[in-house]
Every structure is written in structure tokens, then in C-alpha cells.
Write an enzyme that holds these catalytic residues in place. Structure first.
Site, PDB file in Angstrom:
ATOM      1  CG  HIS A 142      -1.833  -6.429   1.651  1.00 54.75           C
ATOM      2  ND1 HIS A 142      -1.677  -5.880   0.390  1.00 54.75           N
ATOM      3  CD2 HIS A 142      -1.362  -5.509   2.517  1.00 54.75           C
ATOM      4  CE1 HIS A 142      -1.149  -4.675   0.503  1.00 54.75           C
ATOM      5  NE2 HIS A 142      -0.939  -4.421   1.773  1.00 54.75           N
ATOM      6  CB  SER A 179      -0.331   2.443   4.217  1.00 52.42           C
ATOM      7  OG  SER A 179       0.552   1.871   5.166  1.00 52.42           O
ATOM      8  CB  SER A 180      -3.579  -0.825   7.964  1.00 49.89           C
ATOM      9  OG  SER A 180      -3.955  -0.980   9.309  1.00 49.89           O
ATOM     10  CD  GLU A 207      -2.637  -8.741   7.662  1.00 52.17           C
ATOM     11  OE1 GLU A 207      -2.542  -9.347   8.747  1.00 52.17           O
ATOM     12  OE2 GLU A 207      -2.017  -7.686   7.403  1.00 52.17           O
ATOM     13  CB  CYS A 250       4.087 -10.484   4.612  1.00 54.85           C
ATOM     14  SG  CYS A 250       5.136 -10.353   6.084  1.00 54.85           S
ATOM     15  CG  HIS A 305      -6.395  -4.131   5.491  1.00 54.62           C
ATOM     16  ND1 HIS A 305      -5.498  -5.147   5.262  1.00 54.62           N
ATOM     17  CD2 HIS A 305      -5.664  -2.976   5.471  1.00 54.62           C
ATOM     18  CE1 HIS A 305      -4.290  -4.649   5.114  1.00 54.62           C
ATOM     19  NE2 HIS A 305      -4.359  -3.324   5.239  1.00 54.62           N
ATOM     20  CB  SER A 346       4.295  -0.162   2.287  1.00 54.38           C
ATOM     21  OG  SER A 346       3.369   0.788   2.766  1.00 54.38           O
ATOM     22  CG  HIS A 381      -2.085  -0.946   1.062  1.00 55.21           C
ATOM     23  ND1 HIS A 381      -2.797  -1.455   2.127  1.00 55.21           N
ATOM     24  CD2 HIS A 381      -2.661  -1.474  -0.051  1.00 55.21           C
ATOM     25  CE1 HIS A 381      -3.750  -2.248   1.683  1.00 55.21           C
ATOM     26  NE2 HIS A 381      -3.687  -2.278   0.370  1.00 55.21           N
TER      27      HIS A 381
END
Length: 335
Positions: free
Chosen positions: A83, A231-232, A135, A105, A133, A276, A50
Site C-alpha cells: 500500500h 480490503s478496500s 494507501e 505496488c 486507509h 489480494s 489486506h
């Protein structure tokens, strides 16, 4: 006689660690290696990470980002983002004869495996994370019949389980540590027998970056977090900075998004970046600040990071040949 007031010293507190984590570094290099080995196009399902700058840079090199697997032409190469994706996405790729590269990841993969294991043991799994999200979607897809999303402490009142003695919590890897533990505390009040995951789900890099921001937040009049709005972990850094006592905190993708008005009355600026974010973007912010008198840079170090992850194993194979073989195996329509 007029007394001259000495100008207030201006300084920058620069967080360490900041920027790329091992999972992001692995994913970005994986796209670059795939383009080197197989040529363009290499399709990537969702943003590989992200960050607007990273995505734009990889697009210029020949990567094509798509939202859904159905957008990838049959027989092509597709990479799954850092993600992670649900098992149904792997199935969709197989049905389209796609050669896949999984850049998930490894820390996200760990959570996926935990979800599968607890689902096999028939636990109700309370997944702490943000709805929508990527992920969270990927992890939920590993055990959709067993997972309930808990989006923050305020969501706990709505949670129902089949058996309060067989409940476990897992979490998205990029959350605020403090908010996650607040949510866990509320869940444990409701479900005293709630089991914790065998190891911490929030990734080391997210925790380290939050710790550094907490350390600088008490001294910073302003904190600038470099990162994208989707981007969380970057968004969490803004929240952590404010919670730590920073006078103000803002998220920017690039230095030219900084508003000079933010510097009014400011003598100390904290700077950090999400996991990121490439360092070149932080350099741009430091240069912008330097031109406005913030030339003194002090490092605020919270941890040393030495973790690296090996590249996806698929990059050691001839994926173009694999894709062609998959296409040949597809049943031909009858004439």
C-alpha cells in the site's frame, strides 16, 4: 395425477479475472524471498496485503507484522507493504538503522510521484479515497501541505482550495470506478478548471474485477466475494455486484463463513475474489457450493491480464550486512 416440477438448474458464474493482481503477487513473493535469503525474522510494517489468510501463512513462515516502525528492533530488516508509506516512515527506518525492502505496488508509486510533481508546481491536490486507509496515508504523506482528502461525493461540499484554477484530482488505486467518477463529477461542478491525472489512478486489476462482477451481477441471485473486510477493493466488489443487479452479495474470508440460508431460492451464484486473495480460497468456495448442488461452473471473462512487476531491487543485496553497517555508523553514547 401429480406433476413433478423439474428442479431449478443450479450454476456458478466464476469471474475472470479475479484474485491476485501483479502488485499483490510481487509483494507476497517478496516476503517469501526475503525469508529465504535472510532467514527469520523479517519484519513487515502493516499487513503486506489486506488478506487474513495470506498474513497468517506468512507469519507461519517467519514474518513478523507490526503496526509502527518503532516496533522493529534496531538493525533489523523491515519490509513496507504494497500500500506504500509516507516519506516520514523511510526517515524513521533510517533513524533505527533498519535495512528496508520497499514492496509498494508500482501503481501506487505512480500516484505518489504524481502527488510530488503537482505539489512542486504548487497545485492543490484533491485525493479521492477512504480516510484511514494505508494507501491514502502514504500518498498524503508525500505532500501533506497540498493534499486534501475527498472521501466520496458527499464530501465535496466541504472542500476548499486556495486557487480554483490550480486544482488537480488523484485517487486511491482500489476504489469503485463508478463512485470515483461520481465524486470527480461533483468536484468538476464546484471547480470547473479541475485537472485530471495524466493517466488513470484506479489500477487495471481493480477495474477488471469490477467489470467482471458487473457482467455477472445482472444474472446472479447471489454473489459471493472472497476477501477480507479491510480490503478496500474486495468491499467495493460487493457494492458493485449489488449495483449491477445481484439479488444479494456477501464478503467472506473462507468458505465456512457462507450461510446456507443465503442459498434459499437461489439458482445462480456469482463468485469472485479481491485482488489480494489467493486462488486456494476461491477453490474452497467452489467446493462448498458443489457439495450443495452448484456443480455447473461458467466463466465470465472481462479481460486478459498479463502484467507482471519485477521484485524489489533490495532483494538483490545483502540486507543483513547493510543493517550491521548501519548499526556501526550510529553514534555511540558517551561514557
Amino acid at each position: 395425477m401429480v406433476r413433478m416440477t423439474a428442479p431449478t438448474p443450479r450454476r456458478v458464474l466464476l469471474a475472470a479475472p479475479r484474485g491476485y493482481c501483479a502488485g499483490v503477487d510481487r509483494a507476497v513473493i517478496a516476503v517469501e524471498k526475503a525469508l529465504e535469503q535472510y532467514g527469520s525474522p523479517v519484519y513487515v510494517r502493516h499487513e503486506i496485503v489486506h488478506n487474513k489468510y495470506v498474513v497468517q501463512t506468512l507469519e507461519k513462515k517467519g514474518a513478523i507484522f507490526v503496526e509502527e516502525t518503532a516496533e522493529v528492533p534496531e538493525g533489523s530488516i523491515v519490509m513496507f507493504s504494497a500500500h506504500g508509506v509516507a516519506p516520514t516512515v523511510h526517515q524513521e527506518a533510517a533513524e533505527r538503522s533498519l535495512a528496508t525492502i520497499d514492496a509498494t505496488c508500482p501503481l501506487v508509486t505512480k500516484v505518489h510521484k504524481e502527488a510530488v510533481r503537482f505539489a512542486q508546481d504548487d497545485f492543490d491536490i484533491l485525493l479521492i479515497g477512504h480516510e484511514g486507509h494505508e494507501e491514502v496515508i502514504g500518498t498524503s504523506g508525500e505532500a501533506p501541505d497540498h493534499i486534501t482528502l475527498v472521501d466520496g461525493p458527499e464530501d465535496v461540499a466541504n472542500v476548499e482550495v486556495r486557487d480554483p484554477s490550480r486544482v488537480v484530482w488523484l485517487s486511491q488505486t482500489t476504489l469503485s470506478v463508478d463512485e470515483t467518477m461520481e465524486t470527480v463529477g461533483a468536484l468538476k461542478e464546484k471547480f470547473p478548471l479541475l485537472i485530471s491525472p495524466p493517466s488513470d489512478d484506479i489500477c487495471y486489476a481493480t477495474q477488471n474485477r469490477q467489470t467482471a462482477v458487473k457482467q455477472m451481477g445482472t444474472d446472479a441471485d447471489l454473489v459471493i466475494v472472497v476477501g477480507s473486510r479491510n480490503s478496500s477493493n474486495s468491499v467495493r466488489l460487493v457494492e458493485v455486484a449489488l449495483g449491477a443487479g445481484a439479488g444479494a452479495a456477501h464478503l467472506v474470508d473462507f468458505a465456512d463463513e457462507i450461510d446456507e440460508a443465503w442459498l434459499d431460492g437461489v439458482s445462480t451464484v456469482g463468485v469472485t475474489s479481491g485482488a489480494s486473495v489467493p486462488e486456494v480460497l476461491v477453490d474452497g468456495v467452489l467446493e462448498w457450493l458443489s457439495k450443495r448442488g452448484f456443480e455447473d461452473v461458467e466463466i465470465v471473462k472481462a479481460a486478459e491480464e498479463s502484467i507482471t512487476f519485477s521484485l524489489p531491487k533490495e532483494l538483490r543485496r545483502d540486507l543483513r550486512a547493510e543493517a550491521a553497517t548501519l548499526m556501526e555508523k550510529q553514534p555511540r553514547p558517551e561514557k
